[in-house]
Design a protein around this motif. Structure first.
Motif, PDB file in Angstrom:
ATOM      1  N   SER A 154      -0.370  -0.311  -5.258  1.00 27.31           N
ATOM      2  CA  SER A 154      -0.498  -1.701  -5.702  1.00 27.31           C
ATOM      3  C   SER A 154       0.816  -2.169  -6.306  1.00 27.31           C
ATOM      4  CB  SER A 154      -1.613  -1.819  -6.750  1.00 27.31           C
ATOM      5  OG  SER A 154      -1.218  -1.162  -7.949  1.00 27.31           O
ATOM      6  N   ILE A 171       0.348  -0.793   1.551  1.00 28.92           N
ATOM      7  CA  ILE A 171      -0.544  -1.637   0.761  1.00 28.92           C
ATOM      8  C   ILE A 171      -1.735  -2.065   1.610  1.00 28.92           C
ATOM      9  CG2 ILE A 171      -0.764  -3.825  -0.491  1.00 28.92           C
ATOM     10  CD1 ILE A 171       1.074  -1.954  -1.973  1.00 28.92           C
ATOM     11  N   LEU A 197       4.750  -8.576  -3.748  1.00 24.45           N
ATOM     12  CA  LEU A 197       4.926  -7.228  -3.221  1.00 24.45           C
ATOM     13  C   LEU A 197       6.290  -7.082  -2.547  1.00 24.45           C
ATOM     14  CD1 LEU A 197       1.385  -6.789  -1.641  1.00 24.45           C
ATOM     15  CD2 LEU A 197       2.270  -5.429  -3.541  1.00 24.45           C
TER      16      LEU A 197
END
Length: 202
Positions: A154, A171, A197
């Motif tokens: 994460s 992910i 991300l």
């Protein structure tokens, strides 16, 4: 650090629109992972995506799709499974045992080291490594740029993966949990999280 996005394990109505939006935002490595599904559903999903993105997609199972859609490669989930007969293209694979990493890395494009943390999408899949074991594997050169962290990854633990020497992260649940496939049509939260991300991986 490389950022790999793995699809949700089930198909859903808005999936092609979301994937296309993610590609538009810079996603460059998608793993099409739909365990136990009929290949026709994967074919349908691929047919709904712009062809320019096929070269950024790696397929799990139904390996014939690699050639049919000119995809990036195939991924072998079973650590014990051989490369399919006659296959000559690029492949990656999943590893669950640190002892197997050295050999797997020699021939694979990259290797997913699975169960780093408890899985978000599949609660029954728990972490199988301690941080001490991972740190030692990193010190021994087993974890390097060809090894990507899979399992419970994460935004919150990407820095830890980087510090351990992983070359990438995979992910899945951390992204898809931001969209209810049964009731949502607005997927802005997914795109916004992907941006975070991507920045964390740079």
């Amino acid at each position: 650090m490389k950022l790999v996005i793995m699809t949700k394990s089930t198909f859903f109505v808005e999936e092609d629109k979301i994937l296309e939006a993610l590609f538009d935002e810079g996603m460059d490595n998608l793993h099409l992972f739909k365990p136990g599904s009929s290949p026709m559903y994967s074919e349908r999903l691929l047919s709904l995506l712009p062809e320019e993105y096929y070269k950024k997609i790696t397929v799990h199972e139904h390996y014939y799709l690699k050639n049919e859609y000119d995809l990036a490669g195939i991924h072998i989930d079973d650590p014990k499974a051989p490369v399919p007969d006659g296959y000559r293209g690029k492949y990656s694979r999943t590893c669950t045992d640190l002892a197997d990493l050295k050999e797997m890395k020699k021939k694979s494009r990259y290797v997913f080291l699975k169960n780093i943390f408890d899985c978000i999408e599949f609660p029954e899949e728990n972490s199988t490594f301690t941080l001490e074991e991972l740190a030692k594997a990193s010190d021994d050169g087993l974890i390097d740029r060809k090894v990507y962290a899979l399992g419970g990854m994460s935004l919150d633990n990407m820095r830890m993966a980087r510090d351990l020497g992983f070359g990438g992260v995979v992910i899945c649940g951390d992204l898809w949990n931001r969209f209810d496939i049964h009731s949502n049509t607005d997927y802005t939260a997914i795109i916004q999280h992907f941006e975070k991300l991507r920045k964390a991986a740079d």
